[in-house]
Scaffold this active site. Structure first.
Site, PDB file in Angstrom:
ATOM      1  N   GLU A   9      -6.107  16.456 -12.888  1.00 47.13           N
ATOM      2  CA  GLU A   9      -6.510  16.605 -14.284  1.00 47.13           C
ATOM      3  C   GLU A   9      -8.021  16.811 -14.439  1.00 47.13           C
ATOM      4  OE1 GLU A   9      -4.572  13.696 -16.686  1.00 47.13           O
ATOM      5  OE2 GLU A   9      -4.834  14.860 -18.507  1.00 47.13           O
ATOM      6  N   GLU A  53       8.621  17.846 -26.047  1.00 50.01           N
ATOM      7  CA  GLU A  53       7.819  18.270 -24.894  1.00 50.01           C
ATOM      8  C   GLU A  53       8.173  19.700 -24.461  1.00 50.01           C
ATOM      9  OE1 GLU A  53       5.240  16.731 -23.516  1.00 50.01           O
ATOM     10  OE2 GLU A  53       5.423  14.729 -24.386  1.00 50.01           O
ATOM     11  N   LYS A 100       5.346  23.200 -16.398  1.00 50.05           N
ATOM     12  CA  LYS A 100       4.506  22.032 -16.139  1.00 50.05           C
ATOM     13  C   LYS A 100       4.111  21.982 -14.663  1.00 50.05           C
ATOM     14  CE  LYS A 100       3.766  17.169 -16.595  1.00 50.05           C
ATOM     15  NZ  LYS A 100       4.041  15.888 -17.224  1.00 50.05           N
ATOM     16  N   ARG A 152      -5.053  21.241 -16.235  1.00 49.13           N
ATOM     17  CA  ARG A 152      -3.960  20.319 -16.552  1.00 49.13           C
ATOM     18  C   ARG A 152      -4.111  19.697 -17.930  1.00 49.13           C
ATOM     19  NH1 ARG A 152      -1.142  15.885 -12.551  1.00 49.13           N
ATOM     20  NH2 ARG A 152       0.196  14.936 -14.102  1.00 49.13           N
ATOM     21  N   LYS A 174       2.225  11.341 -12.037  1.00 49.62           N
ATOM     22  CA  LYS A 174       1.574  10.258 -12.773  1.00 49.62           C
ATOM     23  C   LYS A 174       2.468   9.032 -12.760  1.00 49.62           C
ATOM     24  CE  LYS A 174      -1.414  12.706 -16.045  1.00 49.62           C
ATOM     25  NZ  LYS A 174      -1.756  12.903 -17.471  1.00 49.62           N
ATOM     26  N   HIS A 232       8.227   8.503 -28.645  1.00 44.32           N
ATOM     27  CA  HIS A 232       7.139   9.330 -28.121  1.00 44.32           C
ATOM     28  C   HIS A 232       7.165  10.750 -28.697  1.00 44.32           C
ATOM     29  CE1 HIS A 232       4.106  10.757 -25.296  1.00 44.32           C
ATOM     30  NE2 HIS A 232       4.908  11.760 -24.964  1.00 44.32           N
ATOM     31  N   HIS A 238      -1.147  15.438 -27.750  1.00 42.69           N
ATOM     32  CA  HIS A 238      -1.080  14.068 -27.223  1.00 42.69           C
ATOM     33  C   HIS A 238      -2.312  13.239 -27.535  1.00 42.69           C
ATOM     34  CE1 HIS A 238       2.455  15.530 -25.285  1.00 42.69           C
ATOM     35  NE2 HIS A 238       2.677  14.385 -24.670  1.00 42.69           N
ATOM     36  N   ARG A 290       0.809  -1.231   0.000  1.00 40.00           N
ATOM     37  CA  ARG A 290       0.000   0.000   0.000  1.00 40.00           C
ATOM     38  C   ARG A 290       0.839   1.277   0.000  1.00 40.00           C
ATOM     39  NH1 ARG A 290      -3.190  -2.905   3.762  1.00 40.00           N
ATOM     40  NH2 ARG A 290      -4.887  -3.977   2.692  1.00 40.00           N
ATOM     41  N   HIS A 332      -0.780  10.295 -29.248  1.00 41.40           N
ATOM     42  CA  HIS A 332      -0.791   8.960 -28.639  1.00 41.40           C
ATOM     43  C   HIS A 332      -1.336   7.914 -29.602  1.00 41.40           C
ATOM     44  CE1 HIS A 332      -0.515   9.823 -24.040  1.00 41.40           C
ATOM     45  NE2 HIS A 332       0.655   9.541 -24.566  1.00 41.40           N
ATOM     46  N   ASN A 386      -2.103  18.067 -22.555  1.00 38.55           N
ATOM     47  CA  ASN A 386      -2.389  17.039 -23.556  1.00 38.55           C
ATOM     48  C   ASN A 386      -2.342  17.570 -24.981  1.00 38.55           C
ATOM     49  OD1 ASN A 386      -2.799  15.036 -21.622  1.00 38.55           O
ATOM     50  ND2 ASN A 386      -4.906  15.722 -21.275  1.00 38.55           N
TER      51      ASN A 386
END
Lengths: 352, 352
Positions: B223, B177, B213, B227, B135, B254, B234, B113, B238, B231
């Site tokens: 998000e 980025e 960022k 936020r 993330k 990427h 992206h 945990r 993606h 994206n």
């Protein structure tokens, strides 16, 4: 009745209107209900009735039993959610015992980095134990709850009606946790427990038990200190439970294993802490009156000690116990030697 | 230089003394360093030097590459931690690119945990992207980052020395980025980018990029709103990345995929938002000057649209885009039709 836990509500015997309100307020894109084959048959009809006109949800069924609280079942359910095109605004309702709420909570906490979930514990054990504290988790091979998170459900619904679906052995399993809550924090509750009717658990015992646990976990959400007193009976108890699962054709359930653990750890409390021999006797007499004696072979001891060495509550390789000061009060972070653990197992073994 | 992100420090080019201090202060029971076969060879010696006399840690090696960011590798590493008898007071140091820091963060966030972890991103991409925002995540089959948590590392160390180990193509991937951060939030940074030397990325570009960022994610950690501007590029990017991974013998990395995504989404920004055709031209000219053109077969379009339908950023089955207002400013939650997405892919395809 309603109490607040980490800012989220726990409802007692108030039906499912608050769930309808939650779904409406949050405008969820989809609602899923996770069940196992038992709760699908026995509990889902009760929920269905309680939701009235709202029947726009998808059922996901998993298999009952601790042996299915695994990452493989999580992968299956994550993929099912993906197949349903579940997005981050989805809600997962976990309807079942601790296996369903622990695993469902973990699945929700990690799917797309977290979706909302609601727990509807349907066993006495999950109502008084898994219902508060935000622990989610799955087992890793034989290691219980090794992988998980601390994540708070949006709401918890505790309904006595579900208990009528349970066999007596299941009720007694949950009752062990109510006993624990009395022993560690409330001597008045413990007196009520001594005089209670096991044929029909009074809702007041459930509410008091949940309220005690809630006070403790709100004080220490991440188990840095005080919360450890909830582990009374669970250090040796978990090891016994693991041993029994691996060795017995009809293994102990959680509560039965915790009862053995509480007896051993009450004994240790008398040896190294302030629990008096008279109090120890009261505990022993009561627990042996209502729970079957487990016969523990001496060659089990090594295996139990080995399991204890892997206990996730250990710190710096030290086995840390929570031990009673008296009935209604408990200390934590007490280091206990392997010798004393074996002595306590022998104490249990010799009980008549 | 040091900034604070969600209450935890990000250190820029300050060496590893703060890591030694953290380990000493928290009295960790064990320290683990997660590497892949590349960072084991190229980056671990740098960390080892930086830690001076403290060499009391265990190395866990995983395989490099996005295709290994899976639950199976997590299970292997969780079991390795168990074999080492890792307890809740253990520290996991993730030394590597985004695969190592994303997966290592998830492993730490869920082991017993949650144990503490530290990220040392060693690629430009992970330094400017995965270093802030908490993330963590792994892929579920072909679905990127489908399983994960929001969990904050105890500290992040960004050291330019690691960038010297990288091939130019890797540098360009991370540079995409940095470009994105300029486009969505800072026209002055974008001007610096237009005039920068790609042979040696100036640390100032990295610090500014991370700071942008960080401001955005601190404003909206889960998000829910702002936020989402991160994206930009992206959504389509993606889907292109997934397509390329599945179809190309030498797939796009990427950053290269995000560049295609930024060009498509800049085009859409001109059609439905306020980005002027002149600004679009500046973006197109600059990106095509430094990144190779990807040749997108028309029969790829259906597969890309299908991947978009599963994008975890979707809400209520609506594809939501973040689109530029101008260079340095971005909107979010803009619904875009499939027709316009196809139009943007055709726009990209026709670029010379």
């Amino acid at each position: 009745m309603e109490i607040s836990s980490n800012g989220k509500p726990i409802y007692f015997n108030l039906g499912f209107n608050p769930l309808l309100n939650l779904i409406e307020k949050n405008n969820y894109s989809q609602v899923f209900v996770l069940v196992d084959e038992h709760t699908s048959e026995l509990c889902l009809p009760i929920l269905r009735d309680g939701l009235g006109d709202f029947q726009n949800y998808s059922i996901i069924e998993t298999q009952a039993g601790e042996q299915h609280k695994t990452i493989d079942f999580c992968i299956g359910i994550w993929n099912t959610l993906l197949d349903f095109n579940a997005d981050r605004k989805s809600l997962l309702i976990n309807l079942g015992g601790g296996v369903v709420t622990d695993m469902g909570g973990f699945i929700a906490a990690t799917f797309k980095r977290g979706i909302d979930f609601v727990n509807i514990p349907t066993t006495l054990l999950s109502q008084v134990d898994a219902s508060v504290g935000g622990k989610t988790g799955i087992d890793l091979d034989e290691n219980k709850n090794m992988i998980g998170t601390f994540s708070i459900p949006e709401a918890v619904f505790i309904e006595s009606e579900f208990l009528e679906t349970l066999p007596k052995r299941e009720i007694l399993s949950g009752f062990a946790e109510i006993i624990k809550h009395g022993l560690i924090a409330d001597d008045v509750l413990f007196d009520q427990i001594l005089n209670s009717n096991l044929e029909s658990i009074h809702p007041d015992l459930i509410i008091k038990s949940v309220t005690i646990k809630n006070k403790i976990v709100e004080h220490d959400p991440k188990e840095k200190g005080l919360r450890k007193i909830l582990n009374f009976g669970h250090t040796i108890g978990h090891a016994i439970e693991t041993y029994s699962l691996q060795n017995d054709p009809q293994p102990l359930n959680h509560g039965e294993a915790i009862v053995v653990g509480m007896l051993c750890e009450a004994y240790i409390s008398t040896v190294v802490n302030k629990l008096t021999p008279e109090e120890l006797n009261i505990i022993v007499d009561f627990l042996l009156k209502i729970y079957p004696k487990y016969s523990l072979e001496e060659n089990a001891f090594d295996q139990i000690l080995l399991t204890l060495a892997y206990d996730k509550k250990n710190e710096n390789h030290q086995l840390m116990f929570s031990l009673l000061n008296r009935i209604g009060d408990c200390d934590f972070n007490i280091n206990v030697s392997n010798e004393l653990i074996i002595e306590s197992l022998n104490f249990y073994q010799d009980l008549k």
